[in-house]
Structure formats: structure tokens, C-alpha cells
Design a protein around this motif. Sequence first.
Motif, PDB file in Angstrom:
ATOM      1  N   GLU A  15     -55.636 -37.285 -42.309  1.00 27.04           N
ATOM      2  CA  GLU A  15     -54.329 -36.961 -42.895  1.00 27.04           C
ATOM      3  C   GLU A  15     -54.433 -35.842 -43.941  1.00 27.04           C
ATOM      4  OE1 GLU A  15     -52.776 -41.583 -42.445  1.00 27.04           O
ATOM      5  OE2 GLU A  15     -53.261 -40.765 -44.409  1.00 27.04           O
ATOM      6  N   ALA A  16     -54.864 -34.690 -43.475  1.00 28.13           N
ATOM      7  CA  ALA A  16     -55.104 -33.582 -44.398  1.00 28.13           C
ATOM      8  C   ALA A  16     -53.824 -33.106 -45.061  1.00 28.13           C
ATOM      9  CB  ALA A  16     -55.780 -32.432 -43.649  1.00 28.13           C
ATOM     10  N   ILE A  17     -52.746 -32.970 -44.286  1.00 31.44           N
ATOM     11  CA  ILE A  17     -51.494 -32.473 -44.867  1.00 31.44           C
ATOM     12  C   ILE A  17     -50.969 -33.467 -45.891  1.00 31.44           C
ATOM     13  CG2 ILE A  17     -49.128 -31.784 -44.359  1.00 31.44           C
ATOM     14  CD1 ILE A  17     -50.024 -30.836 -41.659  1.00 31.44           C
ATOM     15  N   LEU A  29     -49.632 -25.946 -46.644  1.00 29.48           N
ATOM     16  CA  LEU A  29     -48.897 -24.950 -45.853  1.00 29.48           C
ATOM     17  C   LEU A  29     -49.798 -24.329 -44.791  1.00 29.48           C
ATOM     18  CD1 LEU A  29     -46.288 -23.376 -45.406  1.00 29.48           C
ATOM     19  CD2 LEU A  29     -47.049 -21.758 -47.157  1.00 29.48           C
ATOM     20  N   GLU A  30     -51.030 -23.991 -45.146  1.00 26.20           N
ATOM     21  CA  GLU A  30     -51.943 -23.406 -44.169  1.00 26.20           C
ATOM     22  C   GLU A  30     -52.271 -24.391 -43.051  1.00 26.20           C
ATOM     23  OE1 GLU A  30     -55.320 -22.163 -46.358  1.00 26.20           O
ATOM     24  OE2 GLU A  30     -54.360 -20.356 -47.184  1.00 26.20           O
ATOM     25  N   ALA A  31     -52.453 -25.659 -43.408  1.00 26.34           N
ATOM     26  CA  ALA A  31     -52.740 -26.665 -42.388  1.00 26.34           C
ATOM     27  C   ALA A  31     -51.569 -26.812 -41.425  1.00 26.34           C
ATOM     28  CB  ALA A  31     -53.064 -28.004 -43.052  1.00 26.34           C
ATOM     29  N   LEU A  32     -50.359 -26.886 -41.952  1.00 26.01           N
ATOM     30  CA  LEU A  32     -49.183 -27.009 -41.084  1.00 26.01           C
ATOM     31  C   LEU A  32     -49.012 -25.775 -40.213  1.00 26.01           C
ATOM     32  CD1 LEU A  32     -46.633 -28.512 -40.226  1.00 26.01           C
ATOM     33  CD2 LEU A  32     -45.439 -27.416 -42.138  1.00 26.01           C
ATOM     34  N   ASP A  33     -49.223 -24.616 -40.761  1.00 25.94           N
ATOM     35  CA  ASP A  33     -49.063 -23.391 -39.983  1.00 25.94           C
ATOM     36  C   ASP A  33     -50.083 -23.329 -38.848  1.00 25.94           C
ATOM     37  OD1 ASP A  33     -47.857 -20.601 -39.757  1.00 25.94           O
ATOM     38  OD2 ASP A  33     -49.978 -20.122 -40.001  1.00 25.94           O
ATOM     39  N   TYR A  34     -51.313 -23.744 -39.119  1.00 32.46           N
ATOM     40  CA  TYR A  34     -52.322 -23.731 -38.069  1.00 32.46           C
ATOM     41  C   TYR A  34     -51.966 -24.723 -36.964  1.00 32.46           C
ATOM     42  CZ  TYR A  34     -56.824 -24.027 -35.738  1.00 32.46           C
ATOM     43  OH  TYR A  34     -57.815 -24.019 -34.799  1.00 32.46           O
ATOM     44  N   CYS A  35     -51.549 -25.920 -37.360  1.00 27.08           N
ATOM     45  CA  CYS A  35     -51.175 -26.920 -36.356  1.00 27.08           C
ATOM     46  C   CYS A  35     -49.971 -26.452 -35.539  1.00 27.08           C
ATOM     47  CB  CYS A  35     -50.863 -28.246 -37.038  1.00 27.08           C
ATOM     48  SG  CYS A  35     -52.276 -29.000 -37.853  1.00 27.08           S
ATOM     49  N   ASP A  64     -45.257 -29.255 -30.719  1.00 20.73           N
ATOM     50  CA  ASP A  64     -44.739 -30.617 -30.570  1.00 20.73           C
ATOM     51  C   ASP A  64     -45.495 -31.589 -31.464  1.00 20.73           C
ATOM     52  OD1 ASP A  64     -42.871 -29.801 -28.735  1.00 20.73           O
ATOM     53  OD2 ASP A  64     -44.174 -30.156 -27.005  1.00 20.73           O
ATOM     54  N   ARG A  65     -46.793 -31.496 -31.446  1.00 23.42           N
ATOM     55  CA  ARG A  65     -47.568 -32.415 -32.288  1.00 23.42           C
ATOM     56  C   ARG A  65     -47.412 -32.073 -33.762  1.00 23.42           C
ATOM     57  NH1 ARG A  65     -53.202 -33.603 -29.048  1.00 23.42           N
ATOM     58  NH2 ARG A  65     -52.239 -34.238 -27.076  1.00 23.42           N
ATOM     59  N   ALA A  66     -47.200 -30.835 -34.066  1.00 27.57           N
ATOM     60  CA  ALA A  66     -46.947 -30.474 -35.466  1.00 27.57           C
ATOM     61  C   ALA A  66     -45.669 -31.128 -35.959  1.00 27.57           C
ATOM     62  CB  ALA A  66     -46.859 -28.960 -35.604  1.00 27.57           C
ATOM     63  N   HIS A  67     -44.647 -31.191 -35.099  1.00 29.18           N
ATOM     64  CA  HIS A  67     -43.413 -31.890 -35.488  1.00 29.18           C
ATOM     65  C   HIS A  67     -43.686 -33.362 -35.744  1.00 29.18           C
ATOM     66  CE1 HIS A  67     -40.991 -28.562 -33.238  1.00 29.18           C
ATOM     67  NE2 HIS A  67     -41.335 -28.204 -34.463  1.00 29.18           N
ATOM     68  N   GLN A  68     -44.537 -33.953 -34.914  1.00 30.03           N
ATOM     69  CA  GLN A  68     -44.829 -35.372 -35.098  1.00 30.03           C
ATOM     70  C   GLN A  68     -45.682 -35.606 -36.344  1.00 30.03           C
ATOM     71  OE1 GLN A  68     -46.480 -36.825 -31.436  1.00 30.03           O
ATOM     72  NE2 GLN A  68     -44.776 -36.029 -30.213  1.00 30.03           N
ATOM     73  N   LEU A  69     -46.526 -34.653 -36.678  1.00 28.37           N
ATOM     74  CA  LEU A  69     -47.295 -34.794 -37.913  1.00 28.37           C
ATOM     75  C   LEU A  69     -46.386 -34.901 -39.129  1.00 28.37           C
ATOM     76  CD1 LEU A  69     -50.245 -32.264 -37.467  1.00 28.37           C
ATOM     77  CD2 LEU A  69     -50.392 -34.734 -37.528  1.00 28.37           C
ATOM     78  N   VAL A 109     -58.579 -26.834 -40.035  1.00 31.93           N
ATOM     79  CA  VAL A 109     -57.272 -26.491 -40.570  1.00 31.93           C
ATOM     80  C   VAL A 109     -56.987 -25.010 -40.439  1.00 31.93           C
ATOM     81  CG1 VAL A 109     -55.899 -26.479 -42.651  1.00 31.93           C
ATOM     82  CG2 VAL A 109     -57.293 -28.444 -42.097  1.00 31.93           C
ATOM     83  N   THR A 110     -57.926 -24.217 -40.720  1.00 39.40           N
ATOM     84  CA  THR A 110     -57.719 -22.779 -40.682  1.00 39.40           C
ATOM     85  C   THR A 110     -59.024 -22.111 -40.315  1.00 39.40           C
ATOM     86  OG1 THR A 110     -57.096 -20.842 -41.978  1.00 39.40           O
ATOM     87  CG2 THR A 110     -58.172 -22.619 -43.159  1.00 39.40           C
ATOM     88  N   PRO A 111     -59.012 -20.976 -39.675  1.00 38.50           N
ATOM     89  CA  PRO A 111     -60.275 -20.357 -39.271  1.00 38.50           C
ATOM     90  C   PRO A 111     -61.223 -20.073 -40.419  1.00 38.50           C
ATOM     91  CG  PRO A 111     -58.414 -19.334 -38.142  1.00 38.50           C
ATOM     92  CD  PRO A 111     -57.843 -20.263 -39.161  1.00 38.50           C
ATOM     93  N   THR A 112     -60.722 -19.990 -41.640  1.00 33.62           N
ATOM     94  CA  THR A 112     -61.602 -19.682 -42.777  1.00 33.62           C
ATOM     95  C   THR A 112     -62.343 -20.896 -43.292  1.00 33.62           C
ATOM     96  OG1 THR A 112     -59.784 -20.042 -44.313  1.00 33.62           O
ATOM     97  CG2 THR A 112     -60.074 -17.818 -43.479  1.00 33.62           C
ATOM     98  N   LEU A 113     -61.939 -22.120 -42.888  1.00 39.25           N
ATOM     99  CA  LEU A 113     -62.579 -23.321 -43.385  1.00 39.25           C
ATOM    100  C   LEU A 113     -63.859 -23.578 -42.602  1.00 39.25           C
ATOM    101  CD1 LEU A 113     -59.490 -25.643 -43.860  1.00 39.25           C
ATOM    102  CD2 LEU A 113     -60.684 -24.275 -45.556  1.00 39.25           C
ATOM    103  N   GLN A 114     -64.859 -24.105 -43.292  1.00 39.73           N
ATOM    104  CA  GLN A 114     -66.150 -24.336 -42.675  1.00 39.73           C
ATOM    105  C   GLN A 114     -66.248 -25.703 -42.023  1.00 39.73           C
ATOM    106  OE1 GLN A 114     -68.391 -21.978 -42.442  1.00 39.73           O
ATOM    107  NE2 GLN A 114     -67.092 -20.583 -43.582  1.00 39.73           N
TER     108      GLN A 114
END
Length: 965
Positions: free
Chosen positions: A632-634, A676-682, A688-693, A822-827
Motif C-alpha cells: 500500500e505505497a500510495i 503523486l508519482e506512484a499514482l501516475d506510474y500506475c 483500470d487498476r489505478a482506479h481501483q487502487l 513506483v517510478t523508473p528512478t526508484l531502486q
Amino acid sequence: MVQSAMDSWESSRTAMIRQYARRGSACLGVFGSEEAFDFRAGSRWIETVFNKRECIKFIPSSKDNASPGRSVLECCCGQLWQCHRDGSPATLRHGEELHWSPSRHTQLLPTDAYGTLEFQGGAHATKAQYVRLAHDTQPEHILQLLTGEWGMDLPKLLITVQGGKTNFDLQPKLKKVIRKGLLKAAKTTGAWVFTAGTNTGVTRHVGEALVSESSLRERGGRVVSVGIAPWGIIERRTDLLGRNRDVPYHPLISPKSRFVALNSHHTFFLLVDNGTTGKYGPELILRRKLENYISKQRIETRGGLATPVVCVMIEGGPQTIRQVLEYVTDSPPVPVIVCDGTGRAADILAFVHKYSTNGLSMIEANRDNICLTLERIFDIRAAQAEKLFAEVIQCMRKRDLITVFRLREGSELDQSILSALLHAQRLNPPEQLSLALTWNRVDIARSHVFNEDVEWPLGALEQAMMDALVNDRIEFVKLLLEQGVTIKNLTIQRLEELYNSKRGPANTLRYIIRDVKKTVPRDYRYTLIDIGLVINKLMGGAYRSFYTRRKFRSIYENSLTVSPRLQRNNSSIFQAGKNILKNAQNSPKSYSSHGDVHSDYEFDYPFSELLVWAVLTKRQGMAMLMWHHGEEAIAKALVAAKLYKALAHEAADDDLETEVYEELRSYAKEFETLALEALDYCYRQDDDRAHQLLTYELKNWSKQTCLSLAVAVNHRALLSHPCCQILLADLWLGGLRTRKNTNIKVMLSLLFPPLILVLGFRSREELKTMPQTREEHLYDDQGRSSDSESDTDSDDDNMDMRNEHDPEAQLVNSVSHLSHPVTPTLQTEAPLCNSNNAVPHSSTITAPSRPTEPAEIRSTNPTVVIQNGTSVTPYPVNESVVYNDLHSKQLTARIKFYEFYNAPISKFWAHSIAYTFFLCLFTYLVLVKLPKKPQWIEWYVIAYITTLLFEKVREILSTEPVELK
């Protein structure tokens, strides 16, 4: 007579020390704290405990070839005969003993020189504490002065630097490496550095190494460096005379002076006095005694290890070789780091060490050449060179304690120092890891502790994880997680220990505790129930932390019943044993067995619990690490942002520093950006799954949703994201699907209901995966078996109204849980849905699988799926057949009417039309015609106003409670 006077003074001194000790205890008993103790008592304690020595007997110096009847100018103590009180040299009688001794020919007097030095002549004036003390002062008194009076913490490492006293130059690159290595080793480990304290020789290089460009202006930026120098060789030492005074000091000397100045880059000076003037030597014995005493002190580690001591040798003369021999043959021995290339003694030891790998035979064969080299380098006689060579050979017999640092590509002095310590201490892996954690050197742990396969004792790594969390060692937590250490065994006791730890950065948690609890004793220990009240206060509204619910209270009470005396000390987290906790078997939380009889209660989402702990204790780095792990990152980012904003608001209300408010706001902004970055990536991966998140129920977060949390945080950037806007638009239209003139079509359908049948509606498959509105959710909650007080997390929820009208909606398509970075910059990956495969949770909502779904986001194991709050079990059916079958069927007339009148847009226009009709009738009754007897128009107005009143009362009762201040 002299000896009797000294004995009398010693007895008087002991009595005064006891008297001041009793007075100090009485003062502490009256005022209740050490801070209230009179500052002048510290000055009296220094004058009582520390002494100076003055020569009271004139003994002619041997270099003057003194004899009775001949004029002598200088005493063996280094002072002229005029400075003695026993008369001129003519008073010496023939045959009187001419051997001068500090114990017989000096007297002890209270010290008359201590205070603060203010070094002048630099870009910024630096200050240092100093004291003049006798060479035979007890080391425990010196340590009490450093830690008690001067406010230093006990060292985690003691670095003693030995070398030449005359000035010398180093190669520029080697000088840079040595300075960088010493500074890093001292600052990262919390070490003390012992030097000779003067502005000459090796001490000058060390002093320049222990300061950085900005450390002088930073609070706590200066390394703790203690200069131990002879009192008799200090330039302008008479300026230092005075009790507890600030002395301006210029570290400049005359070229022809035999005295030296103090180095301005030290923080403390111990000026050792044995009654001599212009002579070195009295500081050596006291320095070694103090080092030996500090090495016996226990540092704050899980095993209570002794303070490590290491010697760094740079350049040096014959005396330096003798000191190295003393270090390696002492008990316990002290490892020595020899810096090759610095000159003289260091180069000789490095050369002999290099060619003594296979024994001393090669060194013995070249004995004559080495002795000639010693004579030439040190300018000594052959007999002295032979003796010095023997000392070098003795040092090489302990060559395993000597490490030679050579300038190579990538070599660092700090790693050589710490590696030599770990090797010389002969510690087991858990002790080595504890020592590296105490030093906060993850590179040492990675290269020396985890570099090979080690069979770790049971619970050793888990205890190391607790040490890293308590001490806010973020890199160590990362390292342990990389090594496979889990924190799923987070128990109630351990979490309470984390909240009650006194270590880490300063935070405002105690102020919030005082707000939720009216009376807080001085040594009060926070409980998780108190933390739950704090979370409720900060989150606001109807949010209820799991710690404050009846279920957790029963768990907590049962744990206290089973183990009435929970360990309430910070040291308990370093013990291998765990408290025994019991709970009912029907709890949805997981249990892990740690014995044959009892089990400890453990949290399902340890990273979420630790995230809240890190936020409340203002450990931003640890909070960011906990956000990168777990589920549950967001939601975690939004909760952290809300807590930080609330903490900032409380800090402003409590009139704390503006910096605290700005710091907390900046932390909240960071988590808002992450959400915001996590939601944008999803959203870019799967809309569809982003809406459910955004709309699935977060049972770990008081049954909130990501959307409701974003509203609570007032995260406008996230709410304005296309994902949220499309979701709100879908919720607004409900089951309708219209492209143009939606409002006109809805109003016409309200006026002529048969037109509903010709409107466009979503398919059954789309209706099944749509999120619920608030009304639907509240209606669905009415049929559930749980209430807000008992909070029984039952997995058998009732079907909602849409599923009642649509039996086929009970069919299930097995899909996977999201687990994307979450985002391409995260390791590291940050799962966005619950990924606990051990226990299915009803808070997970998934979208139906499609035949064209990418393989990397599918799951091979079917899971429980929640559809609009309903828990159902997957059937072994063909997904493509079910999908095509459901998609091809049309809605019945009954479902169309239900979906139309249940859509928010229809409710809005129905209410608007009814309200407009009411206003027309009301205006007609008031302004046009009011009949004598009530007619249907008036009854309609009265009924409408009555229902409107009841509706407002219902809205007030159903709104979230707001605390009134």
C-alpha cells in the motif's frame, strides 16, 4: 619535613573531596537535577581534585657541571635558582643528593589554570577547554572531568596518534589521504582523538585533518580531539593562569623560543605538570594510563563491549618506536596503524614489516645495514642503534597487531583503522556487527562481517535489526534487509520500545502525548494505546487507529495478563528473549511461534507500523525506507503526509521554532510527491487498476480509501490527476454511458421515464468492476456483521445492491496483485496492493483478466477477489469464455431503471427539479395567493420543508466528528 607536609596536604585534600561530594549530593537532592547544580561547584571540584606541582628544592642541573661552591644558574626542573624559595645555589651543602625527583622535590598545590582558550588569528575564533593537572592524577578523575564537567559522551572508539614532535612535510597526495581518513574515521564512529596538543610535528597535521571547511560553524561539527601536552613547554603559559576564565590565545611563537604553542584545532587540552619547565615526558605516562582506563569502559552495544583503542603512527623518532612496542605488548594489546611514506620511524617499521612475512631471518641477516640506517636517520650512536633495533624486532614479533597503510588506488585510512580493530579484537560475527553498527560504518559491516558464509546464532540478526532501528541506522537496515533479515516478527513490546527510545533525532511526540493524556508522569512510558490516541488526533475526522479499537485493547490486556512485567527498559531490545503474549485463535492477525509453549502477537504490516513510528519520531530517512518496502505505497505516503502536516500544525500551535514547522512541512511535501508519482506510474501502466487502487477499502488504515486520504491531506495535485478526475466522472455518471448532451438526456428521462430504456448503459462486466459511491458503501455496510466499535474483520461481507440485482456478478476472474516499481528512478519495488499471500485480505480489489493482458502483471495463483465490498471464491472456469459471455449480454429493464435512479447525476437533477418546483410553489403561496384553507400546494410545501429538515439532521449526524477547541 617535605614528605610530612605533602602527606598532610593529601589528607586535607581527601577530606575536601568528600565534603564537596556530600554537598553535591545535597544540592542534587534539593534541586532534583544536575542542571540545577551550582556551576561554581564544578569549579570548586576542579580545584579540589586537580593539582599542580611546583619545585621546592633547588638541585643543580647536570649540564652545568655543577658542584658546591660554583655558580649554578639552572635547576634540574628547568627553572632558574631565583624561582626557588630555598635560596641561592650557595646554600647547597657538600655531599647533598643531586638527583632530582618530582615526587620528593615538588609539592602539590590546587590547580590555578583552567578555563576556556579563545584562539586568535584565524578566520573564526575557536574555543577549547583546558586544565593544568599533575602528572600523577588519577585517570578516573580525568574521565569524570571530560564527561561530567565538559559534557562529552563516552567514546565509541579511541584513536591515539603518535609521531614526531619536530615539523616535517608530507607528500601532497599522502597528506590529503591521511587527513581525509582521520576525519572520516573520527566523525563517523564518534571517536576521541588523543594527540600531543602542540602546534608542531604530527600534531599540526592531525589538527588540520580534524577540521573541515564548514565544521567550525556547524553545531557539533568539530571532532572531539584531546591534546595532552606538558605544561612546562607551553609558550606564554603564564597567560593561562587563572580560575575558570576565558583566555585569548595567539598560537604564535618566536623562532628562537624553546617553547611551543598549542594547536588551535583541538577541543580540549590536558596540560600535564610535573614541576619541570621546557622538558617533554611527563605527559606520556598520564596519557597511557588514561588510554588504558578508557579502554576498560563499556560502550553502549548489545554485548557491552569494551571501548576499542587504536594507535596511528605518522613519522616519528626513537621514542615513537618504544611507544609502539608498549602498545603491542600491553595487556590488552592495542593495534597499530603505521602510515608508510611519512618518514623516519614509520618508514622503518613499514620496511621491516614488509620483509618479515616469513619470519625474522631476513631482518636478522641485514642487522648491520638496518642499524646503520637507524644511526643515520635518528643521529644516534651505535649502541643506541643496537638497542633500537632490538625494540624493532620485538615489535615484529607482534606483527599481526601492526597494519601498514600504503598509498594505493582506492585505499582509505579509515577502513584500515577499523579493519585492524576488528581483526585485533578477535570478536565473533555478532560482536563485529554490533561494533560496526555502533560506529555507523555499514561499509565495514559489508566488507568484513557479511563477506563470507557465517552461521549466525538464533535471533542475532533480528536483534541487530532492532539496534539499527533504535539508533536510526538507515544504511544498516537496508543491509540487513538485503541479507534476508525480516521484520515480520514485530511484536507489541518491540514497537513500544521503539516509541520509548531516547535515541534518534529530537521530535514533538511528547507534546502530543500531553494533549491526549491529561497527566503524564516524568518517567512515563508510552503505550501503543497512547500512540493510537495520538494518531487519531493527528489524522482527525472519523479515523480510528487499530491501537485504539476494542480488539487490540483485548489483545493488549491479554498480553499484560500473561506477562505482567513487560520489560520496560531500552536495553531489553538487546536481549535475545522475547515477551510471551497470547491471543484468541480467531484473530485475523498472523502468529509466529517462538517456543514450545507461547507465541507472540505480530503485526501483519510491520513496514506500515514502522512507517508511522518513523514519522511520529521525525525520522524522515527511516520513514522513506519503510515506504519503499511493504504494501500500500500510495496509502502509506498519504498517511505520512497527513501526519507530518498535523505535526507541523501542532508545532505552530505550541510556539516551537519556525525551523521545526518548516522541516515537518517539507517532509509532508516529499511524501505528497511520492504519492503523486506512484499514482501516475500506475495510471500509465493500467488505468483500470489505478482506479481501483484509489477506491479499495484500506482495513489497515481505518477502512479509508486512497481517495478519502487524499481529501484529508488536501492533496490537490493528486485529486486533479486525470486518474482521479476520470474516476470522479465515472462515479458521477454511475451506470450510464452517454457521449453528448448528458444533462439534457437525464432531465428528459426524469420527466419521461420510458426514455430510460433508450439510454446507453455500461455492460455487466463494467458494472461489476465499478467502484462504489459513498451511499452504496454505507448501504452495504449496514448488512455487515461488524460495527465500528468491535471492528470484527470478517471476510464474509454481504452482497451489495447491485449484486443482488445481478446474480451473474458473483462470477470471479482470478487476477494478480500489483507489484510494480513506483517510478523508473526508484531502486526497489514498492507494491501498491496487499501482497501478503499467507492470509487473504478483504481490502484487495482486483480487475478482471482479459485475454490480451500482459503476462508480467498476471498471477498464476487465484486469490480472493472483492467486488464492491463482497468476498467471493474463484471458480475454475475459462476466463476468456466468461469474459466474452458477460460482455455480450445486455442489461435488463429492471437493472437499467435501478442504475439510472442510483446514478449521482440522476439524483442531482432529480433534486434540482424538485427543488425548483418547490421554490415555484412556495413563491406562489407567499407572493401570489394564500388560500384560506390548506390545499395540496401548501401541504406539499410543508412536507418538503419537513423532509428537508430531517435530511439536514441526518447529514449532521452522519458527518465526521470535529474536535472543538
